[in-house]
Each structure stands twice: as structure tokens, then as C-alpha cells.
Design an enzyme around this catalytic site. Sequence first.
Site, PDB file in Angstrom:
ATOM      1  N   HIS A  12     -31.137  -6.976 -16.671  1.00 17.49           N
ATOM      2  CA  HIS A  12     -31.137  -6.713 -15.234  1.00 17.49           C
ATOM      3  C   HIS A  12     -30.905  -7.991 -14.425  1.00 17.49           C
ATOM      4  O   HIS A  12     -31.632  -8.961 -14.571  1.00 17.49           O
ATOM      5  CB  HIS A  12     -32.496  -6.111 -14.865  1.00 17.49           C
ATOM      6  CG  HIS A  12     -32.580  -5.561 -13.487  1.00 17.49           C
ATOM      7  ND1 HIS A  12     -33.706  -5.702 -12.710  1.00 17.49           N
ATOM      8  CD2 HIS A  12     -31.695  -4.864 -12.740  1.00 17.49           C
ATOM      9  CE1 HIS A  12     -33.523  -5.093 -11.545  1.00 17.49           C
ATOM     10  NE2 HIS A  12     -32.307  -4.591 -11.545  1.00 17.49           N
ATOM     11  N   HIS A  54     -28.362  -9.658  -4.429  1.00 27.10           N
ATOM     12  CA  HIS A  54     -28.982  -8.342  -4.329  1.00 27.10           C
ATOM     13  C   HIS A  54     -29.313  -7.959  -2.894  1.00 27.10           C
ATOM     14  O   HIS A  54     -28.979  -6.870  -2.437  1.00 27.10           O
ATOM     15  CB  HIS A  54     -30.256  -8.299  -5.175  1.00 27.10           C
ATOM     16  CG  HIS A  54     -31.006  -7.008  -5.048  1.00 27.10           C
ATOM     17  ND1 HIS A  54     -31.960  -6.787  -4.064  1.00 27.10           N
ATOM     18  CD2 HIS A  54     -30.939  -5.856  -5.760  1.00 27.10           C
ATOM     19  CE1 HIS A  54     -32.435  -5.567  -4.172  1.00 27.10           C
ATOM     20  NE2 HIS A  54     -31.837  -4.977  -5.201  1.00 27.10           N
TER      21      HIS A  54
END
Length: 243
Positions: A12, A54
Site C-alpha cells: 500500500h 494521496h
Amino acid sequence: MKPWPYPLWLAHRGAGKIAPENTLAAFRAGAGFGYRAFECDVKLSRDGEAFLLHDDTLERTSSGQGSPAAQDWADLARLDAGAWHSPPYAAEPLPRFAQVAAFCQANGCMLNVEIKPCPGDEVRTGAAVAREAARLWRGALPPLLSSFKPEALAAARDAEPTLPRALLLDQLWDGWWQAAEQLDVVAVITNYRLMDGALIKRLHGRGWRALVYTVNDEAVAKRLIADGIDGIITDAVDRLRPV
């Protein structure tokens, strides 16, 4: 179902807990633990450069401030995207999408690219990321494009219809199945708490693959594997090793 070319385990945001998330340092860390597939977030600068980040703002994971969509790449490239994590990563830069593509292809790694547009930038980001992915992976097995934003996935589909797409879900909202069909996805990626054997079977029955995020517990991973899951995105790259 069509053959699935992507590994079961995906790190991730690179290895986004061990090293600064969405940086090349994180990808190197994940590769060091044996990972050969990664998830990352890609958005656009004001002048259209695709890069990894992000959040909708810069403060949490860089030395910058405000929205990256309001800043040119020349300014974003000067930011420190590592010191927030720990001193050894001070001066780690934000990586361009092209740099991550080069890393993955040089090391035989696969990629799940989450199209992560800043608010209001869904269509521009979806189309641009798809075009850049098609260019960077020309002649090679392409990354899997995914997004929580159907508008971004639709723009990616329209720009590069041959690239594989996946709908991301943090809840099973009304109409998600129809949206996935309209987007012509190859997979659905859900929060792991939403996924069970019945949903996996339903997705497989439609010809779609089933993936989950973010699994950091070995018992949960074993249950999902027994149920037939196709992909597991994890932060625990130092504990949950790919087989």
C-alpha cells in the site's frame, strides 16, 4: 474469467508505513520485503504533471501547503516529502508517475494506480493519468487503474479504453454494481470489511476480480484467501510476506 496477471499481494502506497508513503523510497522498501506489486495514488499538478500524492492538500506528507492542483510541478518538485516520516528520509522528493513506472518496469513489478483527483479535477485527472499510463507502459503489461470517483474512471475509459479499470468502494452504495458495468471494469476493490465469500462469488460470476484494502491482520488475509480473493493491499509489508 480472463487470466489475472497481477500478484495476490500489493504493498500500500509503496511500503507507506515503513518509508514515506507514495515515494520511491517506499517502493524500494516494499521491494526489499519481496513485494512485486504496489498500490499508489496519482494526481495532477496545475500544469498537468502526473505525480504521487494521496491527500488533497500537501501539509501532511510534505513541506508544502495548500492544494497541489493549484501549483506547478516545478514548485512541487522542490518539496520535502520525507522528513515528516523520519529523519533518514529528509529531502525525499515527490515522485513523478514516470519515475515510478520506470522503477516498476526495471524491477518486474506490477502497479495498481489509484486515480486520486483533487476535488473538481476528476475528469482532467482521469483522462491524463490514463494517457500517461498508456504511454509509459506501451508494449508492456499495463497497470490496473482504479478510483473511488466514477467520473475519473469514465474519463480514463474514454481516453484509453483498452487499459484495465477497477472501481474502488468504501461502502456498497446504491447503484455501484450498475456503475461498475457502465465503466466496463475488470475488478472491484473494496474495504476488506465489505468483502466476504458471497460477494467474491458474485463478482467472479460477473467475470470481475475481487480485491481488498487495507488488510494488516494475518487471520483476515487467510480468510479472504480461502474465500478466493484475487488481491490484497496491505501496509504490513514487514509481517505479511508475499508467497
